[in-house]
Design an enzyme around this catalytic site. Structure first.
Site, PDB file in Angstrom:
ATOM      1  N   ASP A  60       0.476  -0.926  -0.428  1.00  0.00           N
ATOM      2  CA  ASP A  60      -0.283   0.186  -0.574  1.00  0.00           C
ATOM      3  C   ASP A  60       0.783   1.015  -0.186  1.00  0.00           C
ATOM      4  O   ASP A  60       2.488   1.315   1.137  1.00  0.00           O
ATOM      5  CB  ASP A  60      -1.182   0.308   1.376  1.00  0.00           C
ATOM      6  CG  ASP A  60      -1.809  -1.232   0.818  1.00  0.00           C
ATOM      7  OD1 ASP A  60      -2.052  -1.962  -0.042  1.00  0.00           O
ATOM      8  OD2 ASP A  60      -3.150  -1.395   2.354  1.00  0.00           O
TER       9      ASP A  60
ATOM     10  N   HIS B 251      -6.360   2.045  -3.896  1.00  0.00           N
ATOM     11  CA  HIS B 251      -5.985   2.523  -2.547  1.00  0.00           C
ATOM     12  C   HIS B 251      -6.943   3.820  -2.237  1.00  0.00           C
ATOM     13  O   HIS B 251      -6.825   4.201  -0.616  1.00  0.00           O
ATOM     14  CB  HIS B 251      -4.581   2.299  -1.375  1.00  0.00           C
ATOM     15  CG  HIS B 251      -4.592   2.459  -0.616  1.00  0.00           C
ATOM     16  ND1 HIS B 251      -5.165   1.717   0.427  1.00  0.00           N
ATOM     17  CD2 HIS B 251      -4.128   2.848   0.339  1.00  0.00           C
ATOM     18  CE1 HIS B 251      -4.970   1.531   1.465  1.00  0.00           C
ATOM     19  NE2 HIS B 251      -4.133   2.600   1.331  1.00  0.00           N
TER      20      HIS B 251
ATOM     21  N   HIS C 190      -7.347   9.212   1.820  1.00  0.00           N
ATOM     22  CA  HIS C 190      -7.001   7.634   3.231  1.00  0.00           C
ATOM     23  C   HIS C 190      -8.078   8.335   4.250  1.00  0.00           C
ATOM     24  O   HIS C 190      -8.339   8.423   5.229  1.00  0.00           O
ATOM     25  CB  HIS C 190      -5.413   8.709   3.975  1.00  0.00           C
ATOM     26  CG  HIS C 190      -5.785   6.371   4.679  1.00  0.00           C
ATOM     27  ND1 HIS C 190      -5.811   6.393   5.474  1.00  0.00           N
ATOM     28  CD2 HIS C 190      -4.719   5.658   3.608  1.00  0.00           C
ATOM     29  CE1 HIS C 190      -5.239   5.147   5.496  1.00  0.00           C
ATOM     30  NE2 HIS C 190      -4.216   4.808   4.189  1.00  0.00           N
TER      31      HIS C 190
ATOM     32  N   HIS D  26       3.479  -2.301   3.269  1.00  0.00           N
ATOM     33  CA  HIS D  26       3.325  -0.679   3.148  1.00  0.00           C
ATOM     34  C   HIS D  26       4.800   0.055   2.326  1.00  0.00           C
ATOM     35  O   HIS D  26       5.952  -0.424   2.636  1.00  0.00           O
ATOM     36  CB  HIS D  26       3.310   0.063   4.072  1.00  0.00           C
ATOM     37  CG  HIS D  26       1.831  -0.391   4.544  1.00  0.00           C
ATOM     38  ND1 HIS D  26       1.648  -1.067   5.120  1.00  0.00           N
ATOM     39  CD2 HIS D  26       0.552   0.426   4.616  1.00  0.00           C
ATOM     40  CE1 HIS D  26       0.021  -1.562   6.371  1.00  0.00           C
ATOM     41  NE2 HIS D  26       0.087   0.159   5.301  1.00  0.00           N
TER      42      HIS D  26
END
Length: 254
Positions: free
Chosen positions: A57, A108, A112, A208
């Site tokens: 990610d 993604h 966020h 990540h």
């Protein structure tokens, strides 16, 4: 009189069954919601091949991306990168390199934020905008989504499916964002933690590549080496899904 009552009950039951069959036939994607009231993303798959999918990610920073890409290229590994579209817009050269190196790109999200907190209209805008940006920058068709913070509900799954996405979670967590050190990351992936198992066939492994996980480039070469020593093929999520017999847990759908 008693016969008439029994027949009415049978008729009522039969009507309910026919209605359920009709609903399921019209909308196969919502079978789980009709039966259990709870749709699920894909956490892993059942497969006859000894494969695991490697995922990264990225939502901010750039310090870790190049080292991770260099390691994957050296080891001839293809992975899936879930990119937030604002990050991609500010780092188009890195998006192009990810794609040029043969890696798979998924969304993604746009911001966020927990997708399960958004209205339906806001969620559709979030998913559509992210898809447009990532497809334009990468040249790939974007059909995988990893919800920020792993937050989802039935609405997220349903609308994501309608927008052409499969929602992807993970079954093995490196916890690299907690900065536990390279040795701990290796142990979490290979051996698991607490009641969670280490990597096994069909698992989706979470890493990540944001600057929040500085230990990842140090841990990654050893993880790849150990997986190869166990005769695992390390693939993208898309490739593993194409070889899957079914997705896990019950309630998720290929």
């Amino acid at each position: 009189m008693s016969v008439f009552v029994v027949n009415r009950k049978k008729l009522a039951v039969g009507t309910v069954i026919l209605m359920l069959i009709a609903v399921l036939a019209v909308n196969k994607e919502q079978v789980v919601s009709v039966v259990t009231g709870n749709s699920k993303p894909i956490y892993s798959v059942k497969t006859e091949t000894k494969q695991v999918a490697l995922t990264f990610d990225i939502s901010w920073g750039e310090e870790n991306v190049q080292p991770i890409l260099d390691i994957l290229k050296k080891e001839n590994i293809k992975a899936t990168f879930f990119l937030s579209s604002p990050w991609a817009e500010t780092k188009p050269e890195l998006v192009k390199r990810i794609a040029a190196d043969g890696h798979e790109i998924g969304s993604h999200g746009r911001r966020h934020v927990d997708l399960n907190t958004l209205t339906a209209d806001a969620l559709m805008k979030e998913l559509d905008t992210s898809k447009e940006v990532l497809e334009r920058l990468s040249g790939q068709k974007i059909n995988l989504l990893r919800a920020p913070n792993g937050a989802y509900d039935n609405q997220v799954i349903s609308i994501a499916n309608e927008r052409g996405y499969k929602v992807i979670q993970w079954s093995v967590d490196s916890l690299d964002w907690k900065r536990p050190g390279a040795d701990a990351i290796i142990n979490y992936v290979m051996n698991g933690r607490s009641k969670n198992k280490g990597a096994s066939p069909g698992d989706i492994i979470l890493f990540h590549a944001s600057d929040s996980a500085p230990d990842t480039p140090e841990a990654l070469p050893t993880v790849l080496k150990m997986l190869k020593e166990k005769n695992y093929e390390i693939v993208t999520v898309g490739k593993m899904l194409s070889n899957a017999q079914e997705s896990c847990p019950p309630g998720s759908s290929l």
